[in-house]
Design a protein around this motif. Structure first.
Motif, mmCIF file in Angstrom:
data_model
loop_
_atom_site.group_PDB
_atom_site.id
_atom_site.type_symbol
_atom_site.label_atom_id
_atom_site.label_comp_id
_atom_site.label_asym_id
_atom_site.label_seq_id
_atom_site.Cartn_x
_atom_site.Cartn_y
_atom_site.Cartn_z
ATOM 1 N N GLU A 176 45.206 16.830 51.689
ATOM 2 C CA GLU A 176 44.615 15.577 51.239
ATOM 3 C C GLU A 176 45.130 14.374 52.031
ATOM 4 O O GLU A 176 45.453 13.335 51.478
ATOM 5 N N ARG A 177 45.185 14.526 53.334
ATOM 6 C CA ARG A 177 45.621 13.426 54.197
ATOM 7 C C ARG A 177 44.418 12.823 54.898
ATOM 8 O O ARG A 177 43.417 13.484 55.126
ATOM 9 N N THR A 178 44.546 11.569 55.274
ATOM 10 C CA THR A 178 43.505 10.930 56.066
ATOM 11 C C THR A 178 43.668 11.373 57.513
ATOM 12 O O THR A 178 44.714 11.913 57.892
ATOM 13 N N VAL A 179 42.640 11.125 58.325
ATOM 14 C CA VAL A 179 42.735 11.497 59.737
ATOM 15 C C VAL A 179 43.895 10.770 60.419
ATOM 16 O O VAL A 179 44.655 11.397 61.170
ATOM 17 N N GLY A 204 41.909 9.824 67.438
ATOM 18 C CA GLY A 204 40.680 10.418 67.969
ATOM 19 C C GLY A 204 40.801 11.917 68.141
ATOM 20 O O GLY A 204 39.874 12.677 67.820
ATOM 21 N N THR A 205 41.946 12.352 68.667
ATOM 22 C CA THR A 205 42.171 13.788 68.859
ATOM 23 C C THR A 205 42.225 14.502 67.512
ATOM 24 O O THR A 205 41.653 15.588 67.347
ATOM 25 N N ALA A 206 42.899 13.892 66.539
ATOM 26 C CA ALA A 206 42.972 14.495 65.203
ATOM 27 C C ALA A 206 41.581 14.610 64.596
ATOM 28 O O ALA A 206 41.219 15.651 64.034
ATOM 29 N N ARG A 210 36.884 17.770 62.974
ATOM 30 C CA ARG A 210 35.430 17.950 63.076
ATOM 31 C C ARG A 210 35.071 19.314 63.650
ATOM 32 O O ARG A 210 34.243 20.037 63.100
ATOM 33 N N ASP A 211 35.713 19.673 64.768
ATOM 34 C CA ASP A 211 35.414 20.962 65.390
ATOM 35 C C ASP A 211 35.787 22.123 64.470
ATOM 36 O O ASP A 211 35.079 23.133 64.410
ATOM 37 N N GLY A 212 36.887 21.980 63.753
ATOM 38 C CA GLY A 212 37.296 23.025 62.819
ATOM 39 C C GLY A 212 36.308 23.190 61.683
ATOM 40 O O GLY A 212 35.950 24.308 61.301
#
Length: 111
Positions: free
Chosen positions: A72-75, A87-89, A94-96
Protein backbone atom coordinates in the motif's frame (compact mmCIF):
# COMPACT_ATOMS: atom_id res chain seq x y z
CA UNK A 1 -37.37 48.00 13.79
CA UNK A 2 -37.97 45.47 11.03
CA UNK A 3 -38.15 41.77 11.80
CA UNK A 4 -35.14 39.67 10.80
CA UNK A 5 -36.39 36.80 8.60
CA UNK A 6 -33.03 35.14 8.04
CA UNK A 7 -32.62 31.53 9.11
CA UNK A 8 -30.71 31.35 12.38
CA UNK A 9 -27.35 29.60 12.21
CA UNK A 10 -27.47 26.03 13.30
CA UNK A 11 -25.22 24.48 15.91
CA UNK A 12 -24.52 21.33 13.96
CA UNK A 13 -23.52 21.03 10.32
CA UNK A 14 -25.94 19.82 7.70
CA UNK A 15 -25.03 16.17 6.92
CA UNK A 16 -25.60 16.86 3.21
CA UNK A 17 -22.81 19.46 3.21
CA UNK A 18 -19.54 17.88 4.24
CA UNK A 19 -16.55 20.10 4.64
CA UNK A 20 -13.19 19.16 3.22
CA UNK A 21 -12.22 16.98 0.30
CA UNK A 22 -14.05 13.77 -0.43
CA UNK A 23 -11.88 10.80 0.60
CA UNK A 24 -10.56 8.71 -2.28
CA UNK A 25 -11.79 5.17 -2.47
CA UNK A 26 -8.90 2.73 -2.71
CA UNK A 27 -9.70 -0.79 -3.73
CA UNK A 28 -7.01 -3.41 -3.70
CA UNK A 29 -6.61 -7.12 -4.22
CA UNK A 30 -7.28 -7.77 -0.53
CA UNK A 31 -10.67 -6.02 -0.86
CA UNK A 32 -11.85 -8.51 -3.47
CA UNK A 33 -14.71 -10.60 -2.15
CA UNK A 34 -15.49 -13.60 -4.30
CA UNK A 35 -18.69 -14.23 -2.33
CA UNK A 36 -19.56 -15.59 1.05
CA UNK A 37 -20.07 -19.07 -0.36
CA UNK A 38 -16.87 -19.31 -2.37
CA UNK A 39 -15.56 -22.81 -2.59
CA UNK A 40 -12.15 -23.42 -1.01
CA UNK A 41 -11.01 -25.09 -4.21
CA UNK A 42 -11.79 -21.92 -6.14
CA UNK A 43 -9.77 -19.86 -3.67
CA UNK A 44 -6.84 -22.27 -3.97
CA UNK A 45 -7.08 -22.13 -7.76
CA UNK A 46 -7.10 -18.33 -7.78
CA UNK A 47 -4.18 -18.21 -5.36
CA UNK A 48 -2.17 -20.66 -7.46
CA UNK A 49 -2.91 -18.67 -10.64
CA UNK A 50 -1.83 -15.43 -8.98
CA UNK A 51 1.33 -17.04 -7.60
CA UNK A 52 2.22 -18.37 -11.04
CA UNK A 53 1.54 -14.98 -12.63
CA UNK A 54 3.71 -13.21 -10.02
CA UNK A 55 6.48 -15.75 -10.63
CA UNK A 56 6.38 -14.77 -14.31
CA UNK A 57 7.34 -11.17 -13.53
CA UNK A 58 10.93 -9.99 -13.42
CA UNK A 59 12.35 -9.60 -9.92
CA UNK A 60 12.25 -5.80 -10.28
CA UNK A 61 8.64 -5.78 -11.47
CA UNK A 62 7.53 -8.19 -8.74
CA UNK A 63 9.20 -6.12 -6.03
CA UNK A 64 7.64 -2.88 -7.31
CA UNK A 65 4.15 -4.38 -7.72
CA UNK A 66 4.18 -6.01 -4.28
CA UNK A 67 5.35 -2.81 -2.60
CA UNK A 68 2.76 -0.75 -4.47
CA UNK A 69 -0.30 -2.90 -3.96
CA UNK A 70 0.32 -5.26 -1.05
CA UNK A 71 2.52 -2.76 0.77
CA UNK A 72 0.00 0.00 0.00
CA UNK A 73 2.72 2.46 -0.95
CA UNK A 74 2.53 5.26 -3.47
CA UNK A 75 4.78 5.19 -6.52
CA UNK A 76 7.08 7.87 -5.01
CA UNK A 77 7.33 5.78 -1.83
CA UNK A 78 8.17 2.68 -3.91
CA UNK A 79 10.84 4.70 -5.73
CA UNK A 80 12.34 5.93 -2.49
CA UNK A 81 12.42 2.47 -0.92
CA UNK A 82 14.02 0.92 -4.01
CA UNK A 83 16.43 3.80 -4.53
CA UNK A 84 15.23 4.52 -8.08
CA UNK A 85 13.52 7.44 -9.81
CA UNK A 86 9.77 7.88 -9.59
CA UNK A 87 9.45 7.38 -13.35
CA UNK A 88 11.33 4.09 -13.21
CA UNK A 89 9.20 2.89 -10.29
CA UNK A 90 6.02 3.82 -12.15
CA UNK A 91 7.22 1.98 -15.26
CA UNK A 92 8.04 -1.16 -13.29
CA UNK A 93 4.64 -1.11 -11.60
CA UNK A 94 2.82 -0.49 -14.90
CA UNK A 95 4.73 -3.18 -16.78
CA UNK A 96 4.21 -5.63 -13.92
CA UNK A 97 0.46 -4.99 -13.80
CA UNK A 98 0.19 -5.38 -17.58
CA UNK A 99 2.09 -8.67 -17.39
CA UNK A 100 -0.23 -9.86 -14.58
CA UNK A 101 -3.30 -8.91 -16.60
CA UNK A 102 -1.95 -10.79 -19.58
CA UNK A 103 -1.11 -13.86 -17.50
CA UNK A 104 -4.46 -13.90 -15.70
CA UNK A 105 -6.71 -13.25 -18.71
CA UNK A 106 -8.60 -16.41 -19.63
CA UNK A 107 -7.85 -17.62 -23.12
CA UNK A 108 -10.16 -19.52 -25.40
CA UNK A 109 -8.50 -22.40 -27.23
CA UNK A 110 -7.98 -21.86 -30.93
CA UNK A 111 -9.59 -24.51 -33.14
Amino acid sequence: MAADHRTPPCDRPDPQHRSGPTPRLRVGIRDYDSGAHADDRDALFIRSQLSAALAGLTDKQREAVLLRYLGERTVPEVAQQLGISTGTAGTRVRDGVLALQHALTPRTPTP
